[in-house]
Write a protein that holds these residues in place. Structure first.
Motif, short mmCIF file in Angstrom:
data_model
loop_
_atom_site.label_atom_id
_atom_site.label_comp_id
_atom_site.label_asym_id
_atom_site.label_seq_id
_atom_site.Cartn_x
_atom_site.Cartn_y
_atom_site.Cartn_z
N LYS A 251 102.35 139.07 18.18
CA LYS A 251 101.61 139.68 19.29
C LYS A 251 102.38 140.87 19.87
CE LYS A 251 98.21 137.73 21.22
NZ LYS A 251 96.82 138.23 21.15
N THR B 264 101.10 144.76 19.90
CA THR B 264 101.12 145.56 21.13
C THR B 264 101.74 146.92 20.84
OG1 THR B 264 101.30 143.54 22.45
CG2 THR B 264 101.93 145.61 23.53
N LEU C 116 97.18 143.74 36.20
CA LEU C 116 95.96 144.54 36.06
C LEU C 116 95.23 144.70 37.40
CD1 LEU C 116 94.78 143.16 32.62
CD2 LEU C 116 95.85 145.38 33.10
N TYR D 162 102.39 134.08 28.83
CA TYR D 162 101.11 134.63 28.35
C TYR D 162 100.10 133.51 28.14
CZ TYR D 162 104.11 138.67 27.36
OH TYR D 162 104.98 139.71 27.46
N GLU E 296 94.74 135.72 27.30
CA GLU E 296 94.74 137.03 26.67
C GLU E 296 95.01 138.14 27.69
OE1 GLU E 296 94.84 136.98 23.49
OE2 GLU E 296 94.93 139.17 23.27
N LYS E 297 94.64 137.89 28.94
CA LYS E 297 94.79 138.97 29.91
C LYS E 297 96.26 139.34 30.16
CE LYS E 297 94.50 136.51 34.42
NZ LYS E 297 95.88 136.46 34.88
N GLU E 298 97.18 138.40 29.89
CA GLU E 298 98.58 138.77 30.01
C GLU E 298 99.00 139.72 28.88
OE1 GLU E 298 97.68 135.50 30.68
OE2 GLU E 298 98.01 135.74 32.86
N TRP E 299 98.40 139.51 27.71
CA TRP E 299 98.67 140.47 26.63
C TRP E 299 98.05 141.83 26.93
CZ3 TRP E 299 102.55 140.00 23.67
CH2 TRP E 299 103.02 138.74 23.32
N ASP E 300 96.89 141.80 27.57
CA ASP E 300 96.28 143.07 28.01
C ASP E 300 97.21 143.77 29.00
OD1 ASP E 300 94.12 142.38 26.50
OD2 ASP E 300 92.87 141.73 28.19
N LEU F 67 100.19 145.30 27.22
CA LEU F 67 99.76 146.52 26.53
C LEU F 67 99.56 147.67 27.52
CD1 LEU F 67 98.69 148.07 24.05
CD2 LEU F 67 96.44 147.05 24.47
N HIS F 68 98.92 147.34 28.61
CA HIS F 68 98.66 148.32 29.68
C HIS F 68 99.97 148.94 30.17
CE1 HIS F 68 96.87 149.55 33.61
NE2 HIS F 68 97.91 148.98 34.17
N LYS G 291 101.67 151.06 27.35
CA LYS G 291 101.00 152.35 27.13
C LYS G 291 101.41 153.41 28.14
CE LYS G 291 96.54 151.62 27.23
NZ LYS G 291 95.09 151.34 26.93
#
Lengths: 519, 519
Positions: free
Chosen positions: A111, A115, A265, A304, A307-311, A314-315, A318
């Motif tokens: 994962k 990312t 987020l 994690y 999934e939102k923790e992986w989002d 990534l956020h 980036k």
């Protein structure tokens, strides 16, 4: 070896001596923030719903004996380690090879790699990367093993290296206790001012964050700049982190905010240039531009749950903020990397450290680590691991991050026998580090335990470098320094009624001539 | 008066703002020793037998509004107060008159006086005396009362003046909270850097102890010198005291030990020259020579459950160590002294402060205090106290030290009616100080209460002087300085659901132009 003054270290204490030492330790620790939030087993949450209680952090009563040459070696080699791991983190191709060996057995690593790939697809917009590293060692006493005695690396942490805040305070505590004669006079030939070392970790790690903050440059959006501490919530070890934050603010004039990882987020966003904007919930009309993300969460699969923790990861990855660490730097710290570097006759080290002299110094701190695969080294390892006699010098560790559940010594052959051979590559075989016998007293949750202990020296390092293949400055190292130390001491399980396993504490060094402590 | 921005002080907080403020307050306070040991009602002793838990000290969320001129007046007048009380403490004859009026009603004062007489019989061997004073005031808003508005003295403490350690920390806390924008932007026209005042009390009081320590001179016995903190045991407010001890050690290089008052005779002795020798129980082979005794116990009758505590006080008073305070200085702080100084038309003040200008400044901080005896002022007082209308501007206080149980305003006539006239002289009648209406939020034991509060300004003073009638230097003042401040804020009982009475907290000042806050 014959008897030495170190055999009776630490000194015994009369009940009055112990009372004086503990009273001063308890008061000084709270007065100076050498503290933790109490465990739920100690103070139930409904007793203190507002969370105003704190307790003395687990500490040793005495600074532990530590060979001076090993201590100095550990500090001296840190900048080489910083260079090594920054080079690994910059070498995407090489890391890809590592990751490919792990994807089937370690979803977490997979994962993290995804990312990275997702960011790469859009293009990285920040080529600076910060590492606040900690290289952990034990003192290895040469007995039957093949490798030489000295400092041997246990692991290298590239993310969320903890205890830099409390470590500065515990070395201060031990110095204070010495200065008020809390250590019996019988021990003063060993515990003396010049044998103690103040850890500069809190201040030095904060300087690292400040260096990244300044290197980020001025705001492109005209906003106030800040550093973001991405944290777990709740966090019992919060004072450790706060000491860094206070040093960052007081000594470097840099503001920081604490953001629980799972709220990422909710309170941050990226603008069109992927500038990371943070709006504190307490101040919805003020938005800050984040220069540096300091991860004190996100290092373990447990962080994690959805999934939102992986989002979120990534956020953040980036964004144009400097990451401490970036995903690639995080990956550089996975056990597999340590393993391939430390596999006997490995060609990898010289790839990253072209200077032979530097590389050989780093190499000397590796305990041999073998894969359990079909390579030549793997074949050798399988033989060692299946034989009770030779296995007794090894530990079997899962490659998965945050795995736990090591298998030790003579238990290894039976464990492997029950495990399907296809699962063997999920483990590595590492030569046991044989630390010298040491004794100390650990004070934790109000309980005092005296007995055999093992000390683990952590050396902090700050490294700020430039990534970016297309950049003429790629690989440039903007900051690289050794950033203080941590001694973490825990029970060695060696004695009945001794220090319980896992009963760990922060500690500081009492330096002795090499080989002295029990060796 | 019309509405002013101060009417809405402190600002309301959204739940997010409150969360941010409290989280930062809770962490900062523990990280910086703004802490107390938890009350037994909060943490039962058997839950934490080792005593490792601590809690955020009771603090206000916001610095309380305080008129700038009153604050500056209070600081400016402190050296005059130091001079006044050192002069009183040197005037045995005058004090004798005070004590003679009290012996029948206050056994404690009588015992203190006997202690003095017993030492006098043998002869005092130390003519230096140290005061770490605190003069406590409230802001008086002139309404129907005869006296002018401004700062009015509540009491003058000559022994065990507390909170000097925590006060330095709470003013730091409020500055910190301001600097991290924990106060809503709506309030920043009031709470601003230049309106806050850092209290230097911890450092400055420690300097006072160090000044005495040095003035004591070299050891006559060739021993190491130390200061002795004579303390209560257990002491929940221990960190307050420890901050002074740490400042004494770190900033002045002076060692101090804590000695529970009841163990005095166990661990100290006098040599032939009445040098006070202290042997720490933790180190029976090392004996220190005590230069200075700092009493943080012994100020209340409760500290003397048995005759042996009086023996201990005599033992210490006889010694060659500098007392902070001496018995005579302790007596100078009794309420009766404040009363006779503040009795209208009293001739006493000019006895001690011959400079009219200085005396009149001090006088302006007195609220009128009357005896309930057969003097002219006493007759006047009885009339005021027995009439419900006039009594409503007064409080009736027992003269006995540590008495408590004040009777307020209209309750006074009925109270006196039930009290035999022979007991009336045990009380004094004091004009109520009418503080301006103020609001704040107090955080204590994890509970937050917002409502009407009363603030009490304490100004610390250090004074070191020479006693001794036969000495050509008698009366010489070796040190005299203002030593920082304390703001202590508690509920005013004015509102249902407001801040409970006795719900006190340490606070710091937010200075405003005179007369602004609600006046």
């Amino acid at each position: 070896m014959g008897s030495s003054p170190h055999d009776s270290y630490p000194p015994g204490l009369s009940s009055e001596e112990q009372e004086y030492l503990l009273t001063n330790l308890k008061d000084w620790s709270i007065a100076h923030g050498l503290a933790v939030r109490p465990a739920p087993s100690f103070v139930q949450p409904d007793q203190d719903p507002a969370g105003v209680l704190a307790a003395t952090a687990p500490v040793t009563l005495f600074p532990s004996l530590f060979p001076q040459n090993c201590f100095e070696d550990g500090l001296a080699i840190q900048t080489a380690y910083n260079e090594l791991y920054s080079a690994i983190a910059r070498d995407e191709d090489w890391l890809k090879g590592i990751v490919e060996e792990l994807v089937d057995i370690d979803e977490f690593v997979g994962k993290l790699w995804q990312t990275h790939l997702a960011v790469k697809k859009e293009g990285y917009v920040q080529d600076l990367s910060l590492g606040l590293f900690r290289s952990d060692y034990m003192v290895h006493t040469d007995q039957t093993s093949a490798s030489s005695s000295g400092l041997k690396q246990v692991e290298f942490n590239t993310i969320a290296s903890s205890f830099g805040g409390l470590s500065s305070q515990v070395s201060r505590l031990h110095k204070y206790l010495l200065s008020i004669d809390a250590y019996p006079s019988s021990a003063t030939s060993i515990i003396k001012e010049e044998a103690l070392r103040q850890s500069k970790s809190a201040s030095s790690l904060a300087q690292g964050l400040a260096a990244a903050h300044r290197a980020y440059g001025p705001s492109k959006t005209g906003r106030s700049l800040c550093v973001l501490f991405v944290v777990q919530n709740p966090e019992r070890n919060v004072f450790d982190q706060r000491h860094l934050e206070y040093a960052l603010f007081e000594e470097n004039d840099v503001r920081a905010f604490r953001l629980p990882f799972e709220q990422t987020l909710l309170h941050t966003k990226l603008d069109q240039e992927r500038t990371l904007l943070y709006t504190p919930p307490s101040s919805p009309s003020t938005t800050y531009e984040v220069t540096t993300i300091y991860f004190r969460a996100g290092y373990s699969p447990d962080d994690y749950p959805e999934e939102k923790e992986w989002d979120a990861r990534l956020h953040l990855e980036k964004s144009r903020a400097i990451k401490c660490p970036s995903v690639l730097t995080h990956l550089a710290g996975c056990k597999k990397v340590q393993q391939v570097l430390a596999t006997p006759h490995s060609p990898h080290l010289k790839r990253f450290l072209p200077d032979d002299k530097v590389a050989s110094k780093v190499l000397s701190t590796f305990a041999p680590i073998y894969p359990l695969d079909d390579t030549e080294a793997g074949q050798e390892a399988k033989k060692l691991a299946q034989n009770a006699e030779s296995a007794s010098r090894y530990v079997l560790k899962p490659q998965r991050e945050g795995g736990g559940n090591n298998v030790y010594r003579k238990a290894i052959p039976a464990f492997l026998e029950k495990l399907p051979q296809t699962h063997w590559p999920a483990y590595i075989l590492m030569e046991m580090i044989e630390p010298p016998p040491l004794t100390n007293a650990i004070f934790r949750n109000g309980e005092l335990q005296r007995g055999g202990v093992i000390g683990e020296l952590g050396v902090y390092g700050v490294c700020l470098w430039r990534n970016g293949a297309d950049n003429k400055d790629a690989g440039q190292i903007l900051a690289n320094w050794e950033a203080g130390y941590l001694l973490r001491t825990k029970g060695d399980q060696s004695e009945e009624g001794g220090v319980a396993a896992g009963f760990g504490a922060v500690d500081s060094v009492c330096l002795v001539a090499s080989g002295s402590p029990g060796a």
